[in-house]
Design an enzyme around this catalytic site. Structure first.
Site, PDB file in Angstrom:
ATOM      1  N   CYS A 184       9.898   8.015  -7.963  1.00 46.57           N
ATOM      2  CA  CYS A 184       9.311   7.981  -7.141  1.00 46.57           C
ATOM      3  C   CYS A 184      10.320   8.695  -5.965  1.00 46.57           C
ATOM      4  O   CYS A 184       9.501   9.681  -4.247  1.00 46.57           O
ATOM      5  CB  CYS A 184       8.479   6.976  -6.773  1.00 46.57           C
ATOM      6  SG  CYS A 184       9.999   5.599  -6.771  1.00 46.57           S
ATOM      7  N   CYS A 197      13.188  -1.798  -8.625  1.00 51.07           N
ATOM      8  CA  CYS A 197      13.289  -1.842  -8.357  1.00 51.07           C
ATOM      9  C   CYS A 197      12.005  -3.062  -7.400  1.00 51.07           C
ATOM     10  O   CYS A 197      11.821  -3.446  -6.095  1.00 51.07           O
ATOM     11  CB  CYS A 197      12.179  -0.722  -7.505  1.00 51.07           C
ATOM     12  SG  CYS A 197      11.265  -0.485  -6.057  1.00 51.07           S
ATOM     13  N   MET A 243       1.139  -0.987   0.154  1.00 47.96           N
ATOM     14  CA  MET A 243       0.098   0.152   0.010  1.00 47.96           C
ATOM     15  C   MET A 243       0.698   1.309   0.034  1.00 47.96           C
ATOM     16  O   MET A 243       1.553   1.268   1.169  1.00 47.96           O
ATOM     17  CB  MET A 243      -0.842   0.092   1.030  1.00 47.96           C
ATOM     18  CG  MET A 243      -2.027   1.371   1.349  1.00 47.96           C
ATOM     19  SD  MET A 243      -3.267   1.273   2.280  1.00 47.96           S
ATOM     20  CE  MET A 243      -4.245   0.043   2.352  1.00 47.96           C
ATOM     21  N   SER A 244       0.545   2.060  -1.409  1.00 49.06           N
ATOM     22  CA  SER A 244       2.006   3.384  -1.112  1.00 49.06           C
ATOM     23  C   SER A 244       0.912   4.815  -0.989  1.00 49.06           C
ATOM     24  O   SER A 244       1.342   5.480  -0.066  1.00 49.06           O
ATOM     25  CB  SER A 244       2.050   3.283  -2.484  1.00 49.06           C
ATOM     26  OG  SER A 244       0.423   3.803  -3.532  1.00 49.06           O
ATOM     27  N   GLY A 245      -0.036   4.512  -0.164  1.00 49.21           N
ATOM     28  CA  GLY A 245      -0.835   5.926  -0.187  1.00 49.21           C
ATOM     29  C   GLY A 245      -1.721   6.071  -1.714  1.00 49.21           C
ATOM     30  O   GLY A 245      -1.543   7.628  -1.087  1.00 49.21           O
ATOM     31  N   GLY A 246      -1.975   5.735  -2.511  1.00 51.67           N
ATOM     32  CA  GLY A 246      -2.190   5.982  -3.930  1.00 51.67           C
ATOM     33  C   GLY A 246      -3.462   5.233  -4.154  1.00 51.67           C
ATOM     34  O   GLY A 246      -3.806   4.409  -3.093  1.00 51.67           O
ATOM     35  N   VAL A 247      -4.257   6.120  -5.177  1.00 54.68           N
ATOM     36  CA  VAL A 247      -5.093   5.537  -5.520  1.00 54.68           C
ATOM     37  C   VAL A 247      -5.549   4.439  -5.850  1.00 54.68           C
ATOM     38  O   VAL A 247      -6.340   3.340  -5.406  1.00 54.68           O
ATOM     39  CB  VAL A 247      -6.102   6.110  -6.565  1.00 54.68           C
ATOM     40  CG1 VAL A 247      -5.342   5.926  -7.854  1.00 54.68           C
ATOM     41  CG2 VAL A 247      -7.841   6.110  -6.672  1.00 54.68           C
ATOM     42  N   SER A 283      -3.450   1.775  -5.020  1.00 52.98           N
ATOM     43  CA  SER A 283      -3.505   0.426  -3.779  1.00 52.98           C
ATOM     44  C   SER A 283      -4.418   0.224  -2.733  1.00 52.98           C
ATOM     45  O   SER A 283      -4.794  -0.713  -2.623  1.00 52.98           O
ATOM     46  CB  SER A 283      -1.682   0.665  -3.337  1.00 52.98           C
ATOM     47  OG  SER A 283      -1.961   1.710  -2.552  1.00 52.98           O
ATOM     48  N   ILE A 303       5.818   0.777   2.031  1.00 55.26           N
ATOM     49  CA  ILE A 303       7.283   0.429   2.538  1.00 55.26           C
ATOM     50  C   ILE A 303       7.805   1.446   2.583  1.00 55.26           C
ATOM     51  O   ILE A 303       7.625   2.420   1.315  1.00 55.26           O
ATOM     52  CB  ILE A 303       7.693  -0.688   1.548  1.00 55.26           C
ATOM     53  CG1 ILE A 303       7.375  -1.935   1.429  1.00 55.26           C
ATOM     54  CG2 ILE A 303       9.418  -0.228   1.925  1.00 55.26           C
ATOM     55  CD1 ILE A 303       7.374  -2.779   0.198  1.00 55.26           C
TER      56      ILE A 303
END
Length: 343
Positions: free
Chosen positions: A187, A91, A8-12, A14, A33
């Site tokens: 990023c 990555c 979960m990146s904090g973006g829409v 995920s 992460i």
């Protein structure tokens, strides 16, 4: 009971992926992460808000040292060699998915992300497929995933369009993502910061005949195919080669960029192709695939020939091969003379 560990990146993307997995009855564990010192756009706070909203436990992992060692440092070193790296591919292969696997220690646990890609499992073999939304398809940056990992992966967005995901996010989370811009840069490194880090010893800009046409501020600031920012008279000029050993940037006309044959190193295959087979090849994340013929393949390298028209490839990028919608694999593009030694 097995769990699904979701990056979960904090973006829409995920966020919607997490919500869909909850709807399907999975025991979802979001994993955030930390990769850099900056919290771009308040991503960490959004992750906490999303987990509270979905009533999910959160696992956080600080991988800044690993990310710097495996991604940032090699990225800068590759640019300084005159090549054009793709850090997202590296990555995914060396940081994100291994870290999710490390958290999902039980072999029955699954791993999920918000990538736009599909998985097919069956008697004819497991496969990594393009997403339904070709404009958002991310199979190119996932081609180096271990094929043995596919049965454990879930990609909830692979059958959706970006528009559908945005509409769903609005219904589920209100205005949480209204001020969150789609990322169009690295990023971990802004364009200005990258230029500052790569600015180094100035040197000559020459044309293909060796004539001096300008000066550069460090070869790491340039990439093959670049047109903007050269500041040269008599254009348009394009960077056609970067001579790291000689410290010069070579420019030419647009037609000088195009090649028929491409050599690649460090192959990674979901199905190893055979010489003579014809596939679709994609040499950058956002380019249309073109037909190629496999000319040579071994454990260290492979080479292909474009069948329809030459293409402007850049050393350091990946060449990814497709059989229809299915990813076959690929490798890292290198200079032709280097590739010939591996053939």
């Amino acid at each position: 009971m097995s769990s699904v560990f979701l990056g979960m990146s904090g973006g829409v993307d995920s966020a919607v992926a997490a919500a869909r997995l909850v709807d399907r009855g999975h025991d979802v564990v979001p994993v955030h992460i930390l990769l850099s010192d900056s919290d771009a756009g308040g991503a960490r706070e959004r992750v906490h808000r999303l987990c509270r909203h979905l009533r999910l436990p959160l696992v956080e992992r600080d991988l800044r040292d690993l990310f710097r060692r495996e991604i940032v440092d090699p990225f800068l070193a590759t640019y300084r060699k005159g090549e054009t790296p793709n850090p997202c591919i590296r990555c995914n292969e060396r940081v994100k998915f291994p870290s999710l696997l490390d958290v999902a220690s039980d072999r029955d646990d699954r791993i999920a992300t918000g990538h736009y890609v599909r998985i097919v499992l069956g008697e004819e073999g497991d496969g990594l497929l393009r997403a339904v939304d070709r404009g958002k398809d991310q199979s190119y940056v996932l081609y180096r995933l271990d094929p043995a990992l596919l049965p454990r992966l879930i990609f909830p967005l692979g059958m959706s369009t970006k528009t559908e995901v945005l509409e769903e996010a609005r219904r589920r989370f209100g205005d949480l993502f209204d001020d969150v811009a789609e990322s169009n840069d690295l990023c971990f490194l802004s364009s200005a910061r990258r230029k500052a880090l790569l600015r180094s010893i100035p040197g000559p800009i020459v044309d293909r005949e060796g004539r001096h046409v300008g000066r550069h501020d460090g070869i790491g600031l340039y990439t093959v195919g670049q047109r903007k920012g050269l500041g040269l008279a008599g254009g348009p000029w394009y960077v056609v080669e970067i001579d790291a050993e000689g410290g010069c940037v070579v420019v030419g006309r647009k037609e000088d960029l195009f090649v028929r044959s491409v050599y690649a190193l460090f192959p990674s295959w979901h199905r190893r192709p055979a010489p003579g087979e014809i596939f679709q090849a994609q040499h950058r994340y956002r380019t249309e695939p073109c037909r190629v013929r496999m000319d040579h393949v071994d454990d260290r390298s492979f080479s292909v020939t474009y069948l329809d028209r030459p293409q402007p490839v850049a050393p350091g990028q990946s060449l990814v091969l497709y059989d229809g919608e299915r990813v076959l694999g690929g490798g890292v593009i290198t200079k032709q003379e280097e590739g010939k030694t591996g053939a």
